[in-house]
Write a protein that holds these residues in place. Structure first.
Motif, PDB file in Angstrom:
ATOM      1  N   GLU A  51       0.843  -1.189   0.000  1.00  0.00           N
ATOM      2  CA  GLU A  51       0.000   0.000   0.000  1.00  0.00           C
ATOM      3  C   GLU A  51       0.880   1.242   0.000  1.00  0.00           C
ATOM      4  OE1 GLU A  51      -3.950   1.240   2.252  1.00  0.00           O
ATOM      5  OE2 GLU A  51      -2.248   1.251   3.633  1.00  0.00           O
ATOM      6  N   ILE A  52       0.515   2.197  -0.853  1.00  0.00           N
ATOM      7  CA  ILE A  52       1.150   3.507  -0.853  1.00  0.00           C
ATOM      8  C   ILE A  52       0.243   4.439  -0.049  1.00  0.00           C
ATOM      9  CG2 ILE A  52       1.877   5.470  -2.266  1.00  0.00           C
ATOM     10  CD1 ILE A  52       3.635   2.958  -2.631  1.00  0.00           C
ATOM     11  N   VAL A  53       0.826   5.156   0.875  1.00  0.00           N
ATOM     12  CA  VAL A  53       0.068   6.076   1.719  1.00  0.00           C
ATOM     13  C   VAL A  53       0.546   7.492   1.436  1.00  0.00           C
ATOM     14  CG1 VAL A  53      -0.561   6.699   4.077  1.00  0.00           C
ATOM     15  CG2 VAL A  53      -0.176   4.283   3.484  1.00  0.00           C
ATOM     16  N   LEU A  54      -0.374   8.314   0.960  1.00  0.00           N
ATOM     17  CA  LEU A  54      -0.068   9.711   0.636  1.00  0.00           C
ATOM     18  C   LEU A  54      -0.377  10.605   1.834  1.00  0.00           C
ATOM     19  CD1 LEU A  54      -1.702   9.931  -2.909  1.00  0.00           C
ATOM     20  CD2 LEU A  54       0.730   9.594  -2.375  1.00  0.00           C
ATOM     21  N   HIS A  55       0.563  11.443   2.157  1.00  0.00           N
ATOM     22  CA  HIS A  55       0.376  12.446   3.207  1.00  0.00           C
ATOM     23  C   HIS A  55       0.300  13.796   2.509  1.00  0.00           C
ATOM     24  CE1 HIS A  55       1.103   9.601   6.484  1.00  0.00           C
ATOM     25  NE2 HIS A  55       1.949   9.039   5.630  1.00  0.00           N
ATOM     26  N   LEU A  56      -0.890  14.372   2.503  1.00  0.00           N
ATOM     27  CA  LEU A  56      -1.142  15.600   1.740  1.00  0.00           C
ATOM     28  C   LEU A  56      -1.510  16.782   2.623  1.00  0.00           C
ATOM     29  CD1 LEU A  56      -3.253  14.039  -1.179  1.00  0.00           C
ATOM     30  CD2 LEU A  56      -0.762  14.265  -0.994  1.00  0.00           C
ATOM     31  N   ALA A  57      -1.193  16.715   3.912  1.00  0.00           N
ATOM     32  CA  ALA A  57      -1.535  17.814   4.817  1.00  0.00           C
ATOM     33  C   ALA A  57      -0.849  19.112   4.404  1.00  0.00           C
ATOM     34  CB  ALA A  57      -1.177  17.452   6.255  1.00  0.00           C
ATOM     35  N   GLY A  58       0.314  19.018   3.771  1.00  0.00           N
ATOM     36  CA  GLY A  58       1.049  20.200   3.333  1.00  0.00           C
ATOM     37  C   GLY A  58       0.819  20.572   1.878  1.00  0.00           C
ATOM     38  N   LEU A  59      -0.106  19.852   1.223  1.00  0.00           N
ATOM     39  CA  LEU A  59      -0.442  20.171  -0.171  1.00  0.00           C
ATOM     40  C   LEU A  59      -1.603  21.165  -0.142  1.00  0.00           C
ATOM     41  CD1 LEU A  59       0.287  19.356  -3.117  1.00  0.00           C
ATOM     42  CD2 LEU A  59      -1.644  17.783  -3.014  1.00  0.00           C
ATOM     43  N   HIS A  60      -1.359  22.353  -0.660  1.00  0.00           N
ATOM     44  CA  HIS A  60      -2.362  23.419  -0.526  1.00  0.00           C
ATOM     45  C   HIS A  60      -3.181  23.666  -1.783  1.00  0.00           C
ATOM     46  CE1 HIS A  60      -0.722  24.152   3.360  1.00  0.00           C
ATOM     47  NE2 HIS A  60       0.493  24.282   2.839  1.00  0.00           N
ATOM     48  N   TYR A  61      -2.759  23.081  -2.898  1.00  0.00           N
ATOM     49  CA  TYR A  61      -3.504  23.283  -4.147  1.00  0.00           C
ATOM     50  C   TYR A  61      -3.241  22.101  -5.065  1.00  0.00           C
ATOM     51  CZ  TYR A  61      -5.049  25.099  -8.619  1.00  0.00           C
ATOM     52  OH  TYR A  61      -5.679  25.253  -9.820  1.00  0.00           O
ATOM     53  N   ILE A  62      -4.293  21.677  -5.755  1.00  0.00           N
ATOM     54  CA  ILE A  62      -4.166  20.660  -6.793  1.00  0.00           C
ATOM     55  C   ILE A  62      -5.220  20.955  -7.851  1.00  0.00           C
ATOM     56  CG2 ILE A  62      -5.700  19.007  -5.659  1.00  0.00           C
ATOM     57  CD1 ILE A  62      -3.779  16.782  -6.691  1.00  0.00           C
ATOM     58  N   ASP A  63      -4.847  20.841  -9.122  1.00  0.00           N
ATOM     59  CA  ASP A  63      -5.836  21.040 -10.184  1.00  0.00           C
ATOM     60  C   ASP A  63      -6.184  19.689 -10.808  1.00  0.00           C
ATOM     61  OD1 ASP A  63      -3.775  20.419 -11.967  1.00  0.00           O
ATOM     62  OD2 ASP A  63      -3.665  22.424 -12.844  1.00  0.00           O
ATOM     63  N   SER A  64      -6.939  19.723 -11.890  1.00  0.00           N
ATOM     64  CA  SER A  64      -7.420  18.475 -12.502  1.00  0.00           C
ATOM     65  C   SER A  64      -6.278  17.602 -13.017  1.00  0.00           C
ATOM     66  CB  SER A  64      -8.403  18.775 -13.632  1.00  0.00           C
ATOM     67  OG  SER A  64      -7.781  19.564 -14.637  1.00  0.00           O
ATOM     68  N   SER A  65      -5.172  18.221 -13.442  1.00  0.00           N
ATOM     69  CA  SER A  65      -4.052  17.409 -13.917  1.00  0.00           C
ATOM     70  C   SER A  65      -3.411  16.636 -12.760  1.00  0.00           C
ATOM     71  CB  SER A  65      -3.008  18.279 -14.630  1.00  0.00           C
ATOM     72  OG  SER A  65      -2.414  19.196 -13.737  1.00  0.00           O
ATOM     73  N   GLY A  66      -3.371  17.232 -11.601  1.00  0.00           N
ATOM     74  CA  GLY A  66      -2.863  16.547 -10.415  1.00  0.00           C
ATOM     75  C   GLY A  66      -3.784  15.427  -9.974  1.00  0.00           C
ATOM     76  N   LEU A  67      -5.086  15.677 -10.027  1.00  0.00           N
ATOM     77  CA  LEU A  67      -6.054  14.622  -9.696  1.00  0.00           C
ATOM     78  C   LEU A  67      -5.914  13.451 -10.662  1.00  0.00           C
ATOM     79  CD1 LEU A  67      -9.233  16.765  -8.933  1.00  0.00           C
ATOM     80  CD2 LEU A  67      -7.739  15.635  -7.273  1.00  0.00           C
ATOM     81  N   ALA A  68      -5.738  13.764 -11.945  1.00  0.00           N
ATOM     82  CA  ALA A  68      -5.553  12.713 -12.950  1.00  0.00           C
ATOM     83  C   ALA A  68      -4.291  11.901 -12.657  1.00  0.00           C
ATOM     84  CB  ALA A  68      -5.493  13.314 -14.347  1.00  0.00           C
ATOM     85  N   LEU A  69      -3.262  12.555 -12.166  1.00  0.00           N
ATOM     86  CA  LEU A  69      -2.030  11.860 -11.803  1.00  0.00           C
ATOM     87  C   LEU A  69      -2.284  10.856 -10.675  1.00  0.00           C
ATOM     88  CD1 LEU A  69       0.996  11.337 -11.795  1.00  0.00           C
ATOM     89  CD2 LEU A  69       1.255  13.407 -10.399  1.00  0.00           C
ATOM     90  N   PHE A  70      -3.032  11.245  -9.670  1.00  0.00           N
ATOM     91  CA  PHE A  70      -3.344  10.323  -8.574  1.00  0.00           C
ATOM     92  C   PHE A  70      -4.180   9.148  -9.069  1.00  0.00           C
ATOM     93  CE2 PHE A  70      -2.957  13.840  -5.143  1.00  0.00           C
ATOM     94  CZ  PHE A  70      -1.581  13.686  -5.121  1.00  0.00           C
TER      95      PHE A  70
END
Length: 110
Positions: A51-70
C-alpha cells in the motif's frame, strides 16, 4: 541526490515518509508542475510495499491534472494488486476531492 532528500521543484516537494510506501507531498500541483511530480511519484511507487500512503496535509492546491495523476497512480498500483490511500489532507485539497467525488477512491471519509 539520495532517496531521503526531498525532491523539489517550483512550489512543491515530494519526499519519503516515515515508513515503506509513505509519500509526503507539499506545496502546489498544477498543470505546469504535474509532469515533474509524475516522474517523482512514479519513482516513489517503485517499492514492494503493498500500500502507498499519501500524506497531503502540506499540499495546498491541486488542479485536474494533479487529480488525474493520482488516478493514474491508483490504476498502476491496482494492476499489481496494490492500493493507494490518503492518510491526511489539507482542508483546501480535501474540498476538491469531495467536490469531484474522488475521495472514496483514496480512502477519504465521505
Amino acid at each position: 541526490m539520495s532517496s531521503t532528500t526531498p525532491k523539489e521543484s517550483q512550489g512543491w516537494t515530494l519526499q519519503p515518509g516515515d515508513g515503506p510506501g509513505q509519500v509526503v507531498l507539499t506545496g502546489e500541483i498544477d498543470f505546469a508542475s504535474t509532469p515533474a511530480v509524475r516522474i517523482r511519484l512514479l519513482e516513489a511507487l517503485d517499492t514492494p510495499a503493498p500500500e502507498i500512503v499519501l500524506h497531503l496535509a502540506g499540499l495546498h492546491y491541486i488542479d485536474s491534472s494533479g487529480l488525474a495523476l493520482f488516478i493514474e497512480a491508483r490504476k498502476r498500483l491496482a494492476e499489481s494488486g496494490r492500493t493507494i490511500r490518503i492518510a491526511d489532507i489539507s482542508p483546501q485539497v480535501g474540498k476538491i476531492f469531495n467536490l469531484t467525488q474522488l475521495g472514496e477512491l483514496f480512502g477519504l471519509p465521505g
